[in-house]
Design an enzyme around this catalytic site. Sequence first.
Site, PDB file in Angstrom:
ATOM      1  N   LYS A  11       1.043  -1.344   0.365  1.00  0.00           N
ATOM      2  CA  LYS A  11      -0.256   0.078   0.350  1.00  0.00           C
ATOM      3  C   LYS A  11       0.921   1.605  -0.043  1.00  0.00           C
ATOM      4  O   LYS A  11       0.607   1.974  -0.688  1.00  0.00           O
ATOM      5  CB  LYS A  11      -1.003   0.243   1.158  1.00  0.00           C
ATOM      6  CG  LYS A  11      -1.987  -1.369   0.908  1.00  0.00           C
ATOM      7  CD  LYS A  11      -2.967  -1.268   2.318  1.00  0.00           C
ATOM      8  CE  LYS A  11      -2.148  -0.433   3.833  1.00  0.00           C
ATOM      9  NZ  LYS A  11      -2.295  -2.289   4.215  1.00  0.00           N
ATOM     10  N   ARG A  85     -10.630   0.455   8.125  1.00  0.00           N
ATOM     11  CA  ARG A  85     -10.230  -1.065   8.483  1.00  0.00           C
ATOM     12  C   ARG A  85     -10.793  -1.748   9.092  1.00  0.00           C
ATOM     13  O   ARG A  85     -11.013  -3.260   8.842  1.00  0.00           O
ATOM     14  CB  ARG A  85      -8.754  -1.369   8.516  1.00  0.00           C
ATOM     15  CG  ARG A  85      -7.364  -1.308   8.322  1.00  0.00           C
ATOM     16  CD  ARG A  85      -6.507  -1.273   9.164  1.00  0.00           C
ATOM     17  NE  ARG A  85      -5.369  -1.686   9.172  1.00  0.00           N
ATOM     18  CZ  ARG A  85      -4.297  -1.144   8.796  1.00  0.00           C
ATOM     19  NH1 ARG A  85      -4.735   0.578   8.425  1.00  0.00           N
ATOM     20  NH2 ARG A  85      -3.081  -2.265   9.124  1.00  0.00           N
ATOM     21  N   ARG A 124      11.509  -6.077   6.787  1.00  0.00           N
ATOM     22  CA  ARG A 124      11.640  -4.724   6.331  1.00  0.00           C
ATOM     23  C   ARG A 124      12.238  -4.096   7.532  1.00  0.00           C
ATOM     24  O   ARG A 124      12.437  -4.103   8.302  1.00  0.00           O
ATOM     25  CB  ARG A 124       9.874  -4.167   6.175  1.00  0.00           C
ATOM     26  CG  ARG A 124       9.823  -2.919   5.790  1.00  0.00           C
ATOM     27  CD  ARG A 124       8.234  -2.943   5.495  1.00  0.00           C
ATOM     28  NE  ARG A 124       7.223  -2.860   6.289  1.00  0.00           N
ATOM     29  CZ  ARG A 124       6.052  -2.569   6.360  1.00  0.00           C
ATOM     30  NH1 ARG A 124       5.606  -2.592   5.157  1.00  0.00           N
ATOM     31  NH2 ARG A 124       5.319  -2.383   7.239  1.00  0.00           N
ATOM     32  N   ARG A 157       9.980  -1.390  12.620  1.00  0.00           N
ATOM     33  CA  ARG A 157       9.011  -1.311  13.275  1.00  0.00           C
ATOM     34  C   ARG A 157       8.408  -2.083  14.388  1.00  0.00           C
ATOM     35  O   ARG A 157       8.718  -3.311  14.286  1.00  0.00           O
ATOM     36  CB  ARG A 157       7.627  -1.623  12.007  1.00  0.00           C
ATOM     37  CG  ARG A 157       7.539  -0.076  11.594  1.00  0.00           C
ATOM     38  CD  ARG A 157       6.430  -0.326  10.042  1.00  0.00           C
ATOM     39  NE  ARG A 157       4.648  -0.473  10.667  1.00  0.00           N
ATOM     40  CZ  ARG A 157       4.231  -0.099   9.515  1.00  0.00           C
ATOM     41  NH1 ARG A 157       4.514  -0.108   8.826  1.00  0.00           N
ATOM     42  NH2 ARG A 157       2.884  -0.713  10.111  1.00  0.00           N
ATOM     43  N   ARG A 168      -1.593  -8.915  12.638  1.00  0.00           N
ATOM     44  CA  ARG A 168      -1.986  -8.246  11.639  1.00  0.00           C
ATOM     45  C   ARG A 168      -3.147  -9.040  11.155  1.00  0.00           C
ATOM     46  O   ARG A 168      -3.893  -8.495   9.741  1.00  0.00           O
ATOM     47  CB  ARG A 168      -1.227  -7.319  11.425  1.00  0.00           C
ATOM     48  CG  ARG A 168      -0.629  -6.836  12.450  1.00  0.00           C
ATOM     49  CD  ARG A 168       0.683  -6.132  12.062  1.00  0.00           C
ATOM     50  NE  ARG A 168       0.543  -4.682  10.726  1.00  0.00           N
ATOM     51  CZ  ARG A 168       2.197  -4.784  10.296  1.00  0.00           C
ATOM     52  NH1 ARG A 168       3.319  -5.261  11.013  1.00  0.00           N
ATOM     53  NH2 ARG A 168       2.324  -4.036   9.351  1.00  0.00           N
TER      54      ARG A 168
HETATM   55  P1  AMP Z   1      -0.421   0.933   8.516  1.00  0.00           P
HETATM   56  O1  AMP Z   1       0.963   0.953   9.019  1.00  0.00           O
HETATM   57  O2  AMP Z   1      -1.107   0.980   7.511  1.00  0.00           O
HETATM   58  O3  AMP Z   1       0.227  -1.240   8.730  1.00  0.00           O
HETATM   59  O4  AMP Z   1      -0.985   0.668  10.429  1.00  0.00           O
HETATM   60  C1  AMP Z   1      -0.438   0.310  11.439  1.00  0.00           C
HETATM   61  C2  AMP Z   1      -1.070   0.176  12.511  1.00  0.00           C
HETATM   62  O5  AMP Z   1      -1.629   1.518  13.071  1.00  0.00           O
HETATM   63  C3  AMP Z   1      -2.359  -0.833  11.953  1.00  0.00           C
HETATM   64  O6  AMP Z   1      -1.759  -2.271  12.880  1.00  0.00           O
HETATM   65  C4  AMP Z   1      -2.872  -0.301  13.348  1.00  0.00           C
HETATM   66  O7  AMP Z   1      -2.869  -0.631  14.772  1.00  0.00           O
HETATM   67  C5  AMP Z   1      -2.665   1.425  13.428  1.00  0.00           C
HETATM   68  N1  AMP Z   1      -4.192   1.377  12.650  1.00  0.00           N
HETATM   69  C6  AMP Z   1      -3.185   1.749  10.911  1.00  0.00           C
HETATM   70  N2  AMP Z   1      -4.737   2.199  10.231  1.00  0.00           N
HETATM   71  C7  AMP Z   1      -5.918   2.246  10.925  1.00  0.00           C
HETATM   72  C8  AMP Z   1      -7.168   1.917  11.101  1.00  0.00           C
HETATM   73  N3  AMP Z   1      -7.757   2.676   9.704  1.00  0.00           N
HETATM   74  N4  AMP Z   1      -7.944   1.470  12.235  1.00  0.00           N
HETATM   75  C9  AMP Z   1      -7.602   0.579  13.242  1.00  0.00           C
HETATM   76  N5  AMP Z   1      -5.470   1.226  13.194  1.00  0.00           N
HETATM   77  C10 AMP Z   1      -5.298   1.713  12.126  1.00  0.00           C
END
Ligand code: AMP
Length: 211
Positions: A11, A85, A124, A157, A168
């Site tokens: 993404k 999400r 990563r 991370r 996740r």
């Molecule tokens: P990402 O960078 O998109 O993988 O997001 C990293 C983390 O941020 C996720 O594992 C969630 O803990 C939180 N997060 C990001 N976007 C959302 C969302 N739309 N709803 C809830 N938690 C989110």
Amino acid sequence: MALLGPPGCGKGTQGAALRERFGSAHVSTGELLRAAVKDGSELGLAAAAVMAEGKLVPDDLVLGLVEEQLNGHGRDNYLLDGFPRTLAQASAFDTASDSGSYELDHVVALDVPEAELVRRLCGRRSCVDCGRSYHLEFRPPSREAVCDACEGTLEQRADDVEESVRARLGIYRDQTAPLLGFYGEKGILNKIDGTGNPSEVTARILEALGG
Ligand code: AMP
């Protein structure tokens, strides 16, 4: 436009290419939340532990964050990355779009097999100073844990360790994958094969969007 897909599906990379192509404002809830954690803001303090475990931040916090961003941009061309999400987020956003200018025209869902996602995520790394990304297997730095560009330290991370990655992926399956049906029924879903090199994936997306 919204970009959907499991963690590690690309993404971030595809979002950057699409923004360049369409000049969209970028709204990445993951990036915004990580910045809040780094700043130690109230939102960051509420989100940090949940994020490190690979769980989802509560819907109301995320919705508030997205709304603030969209109002702040004052644009009608934006790319949502990592949002919505959950079905609750999608339907709240849908309801808000009835009264505002948030309506989604396209949802791009990137599809990558789970074994490949685990490999991508666990390897990563990124530079704490300049943010450059690496992968231990696919794009290793010349010196272990040191950035080639600025000699900063490379970090992983907190949620890219295997236990959080598995959590996740499970949450994606249970809570986010149902959005494919939601947007499929609305007729705005484009499912894209997310395997192969990033420029091939970008080309597939652009073709599906009609150039
Ligand atoms: P990402 O960078 O998109 O993988 O997001 C990293 C983390 O941020 C996720 O594992 C969630 O803990 C939180 N997060 C990001 N976007 C959302 C969302 N739309 N709803 C809830 N938690 C989110």
